[in-house]
Write a protein that holds these residues in place. Structure first.
Motif, PDB file in Angstrom:
ATOM      1  N   VAL A 328       0.879  -1.185   0.000  1.00  0.00           N
ATOM      2  CA  VAL A 328       0.000   0.000   0.000  1.00  0.00           C
ATOM      3  C   VAL A 328       0.906   1.222   0.000  1.00  0.00           C
ATOM      4  O   VAL A 328       2.078   1.131   0.388  1.00  0.00           O
ATOM      5  N   ARG A 391      -6.444  -6.503  -0.255  1.00  0.00           N
ATOM      6  CA  ARG A 391      -6.996  -6.734  -1.594  1.00  0.00           C
ATOM      7  C   ARG A 391      -8.076  -5.701  -1.914  1.00  0.00           C
ATOM      8  O   ARG A 391      -8.077  -5.093  -2.985  1.00  0.00           O
ATOM      9  N   GLN A 394      -6.588  -2.261  -2.529  1.00  0.00           N
ATOM     10  CA  GLN A 394      -5.922  -2.143  -3.830  1.00  0.00           C
ATOM     11  C   GLN A 394      -6.943  -2.021  -4.966  1.00  0.00           C
ATOM     12  O   GLN A 394      -6.666  -1.426  -5.996  1.00  0.00           O
TER      13      GLN A 394
END
Lengths: 396, 396
Positions: A328, A391, A394
Motif C-alpha cells: 500500500v 486486496r 488495492q
C-alpha cells in the motif's frame, strides 16, 4: 500561554493515534481485532495477587527511594541464576521500564546531545530524548534485510562528537530482531572504544524462540562503566499494570546520579513492589509455556503474512512484535480506511502504522507493526482480515 | 563517562542526607525520634486494601494513560462536593503528586526559564525545575514574620521576563503557612496579569486547623488558563505508598501536552488507581479525626518549641510541618552532633536542616523543619530531646 519548546517537539503515541477512529467504528457495531498494542493476554501469575492480598500493615507507607529490599534481592537472584552478579546498589527500582529509560537519559543527555538508536524503534524513546533536549540519531535498516542493524561499520559511521549513548532494544520492539552473542560483543566494544553508554532495553529478554539461552548486556563485566540495563516485570510476567521496572548498572557514578531522580519522586508503589518480588518465585515452566504460545503465534502471523502478495516480512526471532512492509502507498491512510470503510462480516483489524517508528523522515510509510498478543484463532482471523483488507484497498 | 550538566546541578534529598548517621547511631543502640520525614502514622482507610483484595481479573493490564475512569470520576465528585466542577479531561492521574509536578514543569519550562517559589520550599522542586533546564527564583520570607510571602509587591518585584510560573504549596511544606482567600485571589490576579501559570501544590488541603473551609486555586474559574492544581491521595488518606496523584487544569492546551508525557510512560499502576478510587468513599469523620489529631500535635510542638530559649517559631496554620529558627550557628552541624555525640537515656532526635529548603545561598542555616507525624507522647519526648540537645550543644 507559552509552552516549553521541548514538549512542542513531542507527539502523542502512534499506537494510540487511531483510538478515536476505533471508538467510532465500534459505535457502528464493528468488531476490531487489536494488533496495535503490546498488552499480553497471558495470565499474571497468582503469586502477584496473593502477595497483594497478604499485605497486613495498617499504614501504606512510602517504600525506600531505591526500592523495596525484597524486590531488589529477587532481581539479584534472577540475574545470579543467569550467571550475572549485581550488588544491591547496582539496581534501582523504577515505575516500569519507562521511568528507568527516562532516568538513564536524564543522567547522560544534555541539550543537543545525540543518542544512537537503530530504526525502526519504540516511538516513546523520542519523547524521552526530547525531554532531555537531545535527539535520536537513527541507524538505518530495511525490511528486506529483516531490520538487521548490528554492523560495526554502519554503526560507527553514525557516531558524532555529540553521541553519548547507543540504545538497543533486544529482543527488538518493533522488529523482533535478536542479537547474537557476537553482535552484542561488538556493540559493547564500540561503546567502550568511543566512550559511550550502551543502554540495553531488555524488556523482552524471555521471548526468544529458537531455544537459545537468555542473553543480556549485563554479561559484559569488562564494560561495567558503559552498560546500562533496562528491565521490567511487565512482559516477563504479563504484569504490565504493576508498572515495576528497574535500572541496572555497575557504573556507580551513574547510579548515584540516578538516585537524585529516585529521591525526587520519593518512591515506587509499595504493594506493586512487594507483589513483583513474589513474581520471581515463578518457575521455568511459566516461561516455557508463554514462550511456546508466542512462538506458535509468531509462526501463524509470519506464515499468513508471507502468503499475502507484495508483503515483505522476514521471520523475527523474538519479542512479540514484527514489522512488515505492505503493498500500500501509506499504512496510515490504509489503517484509517480499514476503520472507516472496510469490514468483513462486521470485523476489521488494527495495527500500528510504521512511520512513527522511524527517525528518518519519510521512512516506514508502507510498513506496519503487528503485536501478536491475541489467541491463536483470533490471530488467524486478524491476518485474514488484513489480507482481505489489502486486496479490497488495492481494488478501490 | 560524561554526565548531563543538569543532573550534576541536582542534589540528594536533604531529608535523607543524615540517613547514614542515623544508621550508625542506631548501631550504637540509640533510639531515634524521627521528625525529618513526612510519613504520617495515621491508618490508611481499609477501603483501599479491600479494593485491592477484590481485584479479580486474570491479567494485570495497563491502565489507560490518562488514568482509570473510576478514579477520575471519584476525584471529580470530591471536587464537585467542594463546588469545583471539572471535566474528566481536566484531570490526569499521575505517579503521585511528584510526577504531576514534573509533568507540569516539563510542559511549561524551557532552558533558562524561571519559576517563582516562596522560600523556604520543598527541596525536590529544585530537581524538577533543573530537569527542565530552568531555575527556581525564590521569594524571600523570614521566621520572624512566620514565613509570610503573600504580598503583591514582594512577588511582582521578583517577576522577570523569564518567569513562566508561580508555584505555591498551600498549605505549606515546610512552613505550614495557609493562604487566606484574599491572598489566593491576589496570586491568581498576579498570574493573570503577567501571563504566568499558577501552580497550586495542594497535597495538604485537608490539614487546616482553624475550622476554615477547604480551599483550592481550582475555585478561580476566571483564571482557567493559568491555574494548575497538584493533588495526591498520599497525605489526604495516609496512602503515601500508593503513589497516586493527579494534575488538574482547565487549560486544554496544557492537558494535551501533558498527555504526551502520560502516554510516554504508558500508565500509572492499575491496582493502586482502583484502590485509590475506593478511598474517596471515606466519610468526613475520617478527615475530622485526622485533623483533630494533627492539630493536637501541632499545638504540642509549638508550645514546647516556644518554651526553648532563643527559638523563633510562629504557630503555623496547616499541613503537618513547621520551620523554626534555633539558637545554634548551623543546624546541619547540630544535627550531626545530635546523632554522633548526644543522647539522653539512649534517645536522640532527627529533623531536616533548613538550608536546603532555601533558594537564596546562606539562608536557613540555623533553621530546621519538623514533621509532626509522631504520636503525642513521642512528640513530647522528641521536643524535650531537642530542648536538652540545644542546651548541651550550647554548653559544649
Amino acid at each position: 500561554m507559552k509552552f516549553s519548546s521541548k514538549v512542542q517537539k513531542c507527539g502523542l503515541s502512534p499506537m494510540r493515534k487511531f483510538h478515536p477512529y476505533a471508538v467510532a467504528a465500534e459505535a457502528k457495531g464493528r468488531n476490531i481485532y487489536h494488533l496495535n498494542i503490546g498488552q499480553p493476554d497471558i495470565e499474571t501469575p497468582k503469586a502477584f495477587f496473593d502477595a497483594v492480598r497478604s499485605f497486613d500493615q495498617p499504614v501504606l507507607e512510602y517504600a525506600p527511594s531505591p526500592g523495596v529490599p525484597a524486590l531488589i534481592e529477587a532481581i539479584r537472584d534472577y540475574y545470579a541464576a543467569l550467571d550475572m552478579h549485581f550488588a544491591a546498589e547496582d539496581i534501582l527500582i523504577t515505575n516500569g521500564g519507562s521511568e528507568a529509560l527516562q532516568i538513564a537519559m536524564n543522567c547522560i543527555l544534555d541539550d543537543g546531545d545525540e543518542i544512537l538508536i537503530p530504526e525502526p524503534f519504540y516511538p516513546n524513546y523520542n519523547t524521552m530524548a526530547r525531554t532531555c533536549g537531545a535527539v535520536i540519531h537513527p541507524v538505518s535498516t530495511s525490511p528486506e534485510e529483516g531490520y538487521f542493524y548490528a554492523d560495526r561499520r554502519r554503526i560507527e559511521a553514525e557516531i558524532t562528537p555529540r553521541t553519548r549513548a547507543i540504545l538497543v532494544t533486544n529482543p527488538g520492539n518493533p522488529t523482533g530482531t535478536v542479537l547474537t552473542h557476537e553482535e552484542m560483543e561488538m556493540l559493547v566494544d564500540v561503546a567502550r572504544q568511543h566512550d559511550l553508554f550502551l543502554i540495553g532495553d531488555e524488556a523482552y529478554r524471555e521471548f526468544v524462540y529458537a531455544g537459545e539461552p537468555l542473553q543480556s548486556f549485563g554479561e559484559f563485566t569488562d564494560a561495567a562503566e558503559n552498560v546500562i540495563l533496562i528491565d521490567t516485570v511487565s512482559k516477563r510476567f504479563s504484569a504490565c499494570g504493576a508498572r515495576i521496572g528497574c535500572l541496572i548498572s555497575r557504573n556507580r557514578e551513574l547510579m548515584a546520579h540516578a538516585m537524585k531522580y529516585a529521591q525526587c519522586r520519593l518512591a515506587v508503589p509499595t504493594l506493586d513492589q512487594l507483589a513483583s518480588a513474589a513474581l520471581y518465585q515463578v518457575g521455568p515452566e511459566y516461561f516455557a509455556a508463554a514462550r511456546e504460545e508466542y512462538k506458535r503465534r509468531r509462526d501463524t502471523v509470519v506464515r499468513k503474512l508471507q502468503q499475502i502478495p507484495g508483503v515483505v516480512c522476514k521471520c523475527p526471532k523474538g519479542a512479540f512484535y514484527l514489522m512488515a512492509a505492505l503493498p500500500v502507498d501509506d499504512a496510515d491512510t490504509f489503517q484509517q480506511w480499514l476503520l472507516e470503510e472496510f469490514e468483513d462480516h462486521g470485523d476489521t483489524v488494527m495495527f500500528a502504522p510504521g512511520e512513527p517508528f522511524y527517525g528518518t523522515p519519510g521512512k516506514g510509510k508502507n510498513e506496519i507493526r503487528i503485536a501478536y498478543v491475541l489467541k491463536q484463532q483470533d490471530l488467524e482471523r486478524a491476518m485474514d482480515l488484513l489480507a482481505l483488507g489489502i486486496r479490497a484497498y488495492q481494488q478501490r
